[in-house]
Design a protein around this motif. Structure first.
Motif, PDB file in Angstrom:
ATOM      1  N   THR A   1       0.810  -1.213   0.000  1.00 55.28           N
ATOM      2  CA  THR A   1       0.000   0.000   0.000  1.00 55.28           C
ATOM      3  C   THR A   1       0.845   1.265   0.000  1.00 55.28           C
ATOM      4  O   THR A   1       0.331   2.346  -0.268  1.00 55.28           O
ATOM      5  CB  THR A   1      -0.914   0.053   1.242  1.00 55.28           C
ATOM      6  OG1 THR A   1      -0.091   0.146   2.409  1.00 55.28           O
ATOM      7  CG2 THR A   1      -1.808  -1.157   1.314  1.00 55.28           C
ATOM      8  N   GLY A   2       2.136   1.127   0.349  1.00 54.59           N
ATOM      9  CA  GLY A   2       2.983   2.301   0.450  1.00 54.59           C
ATOM     10  C   GLY A   2       2.747   3.079   1.730  1.00 54.59           C
ATOM     11  O   GLY A   2       3.296   4.141   1.926  1.00 54.59           O
ATOM     12  N   ARG A   3       1.900   2.561   2.602  1.00 57.03           N
ATOM     13  CA  ARG A   3       1.605   3.223   3.872  1.00 57.03           C
ATOM     14  C   ARG A   3       2.081   2.352   5.017  1.00 57.03           C
ATOM     15  O   ARG A   3       1.781   1.160   5.059  1.00 57.03           O
ATOM     16  CB  ARG A   3       0.098   3.451   4.014  1.00 57.03           C
ATOM     17  CG  ARG A   3      -0.440   4.414   2.975  1.00 57.03           C
ATOM     18  CD  ARG A   3      -1.939   4.490   3.008  1.00 57.03           C
ATOM     19  NE  ARG A   3      -2.411   4.876   4.323  1.00 57.03           N
ATOM     20  CZ  ARG A   3      -3.653   4.677   4.742  1.00 57.03           C
ATOM     21  NH1 ARG A   3      -4.525   4.095   3.946  1.00 57.03           N
ATOM     22  NH2 ARG A   3      -4.031   5.045   5.938  1.00 57.03           N
ATOM     23  N   ALA A   4       2.825   2.930   5.930  1.00 54.20           N
ATOM     24  CA  ALA A   4       3.325   2.186   7.080  1.00 54.20           C
ATOM     25  C   ALA A   4       2.165   1.812   7.982  1.00 54.20           C
ATOM     26  O   ALA A   4       1.133   2.481   8.029  1.00 54.20           O
ATOM     27  CB  ALA A   4       4.338   3.028   7.849  1.00 54.20           C
ATOM     28  N   ALA A   5       2.361   0.760   8.740  1.00 53.50           N
ATOM     29  CA  ALA A   5       1.306   0.295   9.632  1.00 53.50           C
ATOM     30  C   ALA A   5       1.166   1.162  10.865  1.00 53.50           C
ATOM     31  O   ALA A   5       0.125   1.179  11.491  1.00 53.50           O
ATOM     32  CB  ALA A   5       1.581  -1.145  10.050  1.00 53.50           C
ATOM     33  N   GLY A   6       2.195   1.887  11.227  1.00 52.50           N
ATOM     34  CA  GLY A   6       2.113   2.753  12.400  1.00 52.50           C
ATOM     35  C   GLY A   6       2.468   2.019  13.672  1.00 52.50           C
ATOM     36  O   GLY A   6       2.837   0.858  13.650  1.00 52.50           O
ATOM     37  N   PRO A   7       2.352   2.686  14.807  1.00 46.18           N
ATOM     38  CA  PRO A   7       2.729   2.086  16.079  1.00 46.18           C
ATOM     39  C   PRO A   7       1.945   0.800  16.340  1.00 46.18           C
ATOM     40  O   PRO A   7       0.747   0.738  16.132  1.00 46.18           O
ATOM     41  CB  PRO A   7       2.357   3.159  17.108  1.00 46.18           C
ATOM     42  CG  PRO A   7       2.291   4.427  16.336  1.00 46.18           C
ATOM     43  CD  PRO A   7       1.870   4.046  14.944  1.00 46.18           C
ATOM     44  N   GLY A   8       2.667  -0.212  16.796  1.00 40.70           N
ATOM     45  CA  GLY A   8       2.020  -1.473  17.116  1.00 40.70           C
ATOM     46  C   GLY A   8       1.703  -2.317  15.911  1.00 40.70           C
ATOM     47  O   GLY A   8       1.239  -3.433  16.039  1.00 40.70           O
ATOM     48  N   GLY A   9       1.946  -1.824  14.701  1.00 41.18           N
ATOM     49  CA  GLY A   9       1.612  -2.578  13.504  1.00 41.18           C
ATOM     50  C   GLY A   9       2.813  -3.279  12.924  1.00 41.18           C
ATOM     51  O   GLY A   9       3.040  -3.223  11.741  1.00 41.18           O
ATOM     52  N   ASP A  10       3.598  -3.892  13.747  1.00 37.08           N
ATOM     53  CA  ASP A  10       4.835  -4.515  13.290  1.00 37.08           C
ATOM     54  C   ASP A  10       4.663  -6.011  13.069  1.00 37.08           C
ATOM     55  O   ASP A  10       3.572  -6.567  13.172  1.00 37.08           O
ATOM     56  CB  ASP A  10       5.964  -4.238  14.274  1.00 37.08           C
ATOM     57  CG  ASP A  10       5.656  -4.763  15.679  1.00 37.08           C
ATOM     58  OD1 ASP A  10       4.627  -5.445  15.845  1.00 37.08           O
ATOM     59  OD2 ASP A  10       6.443  -4.484  16.583  1.00 37.08           O
ATOM     60  N   ASP A  11       5.781  -6.655  12.771  1.00 38.67           N
ATOM     61  CA  ASP A  11       5.751  -8.087  12.485  1.00 38.67           C
ATOM     62  C   ASP A  11       5.265  -8.908  13.672  1.00 38.67           C
ATOM     63  O   ASP A  11       4.597  -9.917  13.490  1.00 38.67           O
ATOM     64  CB  ASP A  11       7.137  -8.561  12.052  1.00 38.67           C
ATOM     65  CG  ASP A  11       7.517  -8.039  10.672  1.00 38.67           C
ATOM     66  OD1 ASP A  11       6.610  -7.642   9.913  1.00 38.67           O
ATOM     67  OD2 ASP A  11       8.713  -8.033  10.362  1.00 38.67           O
TER      68      ASP A  11
END
Length: 109
Positions: free
Chosen positions: A63-73
């Protein structure tokens, strides 16, 4: 943003009461969140799913958009584990057991 790699989920036949792999994989795919994707490989006594987590909010892979805080692997891994635990509670999966989800080629933390 890098593309997230899929998680490998392996189920093996653990009892004679287990439905055929072809039937079981259809149920597993039906239990996936609608915004996730997967590929599958089947053998008579083994189902391998490659599950890719996508987020319904438009963040994440491709999507080209980061997941943000807490949205990691780690959050994605927890989501896959939670989905698998819920799926294994489905009566149609009786006789199948799963191994720990992992990323092919690396350890899952």
């Amino acid at each position: 943003m890098r593309e997230r790699q899929p998680y490998e989920v392996v189920l093996v036949r653990a009892g004679p009461e287990a439905a055929p792999a072809e039937t079981t994989v259809m149920r597993l795919v039906g239990l996936l969140p609608a915004h996730w994707t997967c590929a599958q490989r089947l053998a008579a006594d083994r189902i391998t799913l490659l599950v890719r987590v996508h987020r319904p909010d438009g963040t994440g892979p491709g999507t080209g958009r980061a997941a943000g805080p807490g949205g990691d692997d780690a959050e994605d891994a927890d989501a896959v584990r939670a989905w698998l635990a819920g799926a294994l509670g489905d009566a149609s999966l009786c006789g199948w057991r799963a191994t720990e989800p992992r990323r092919p080629g690396c350890a899952l933390r």
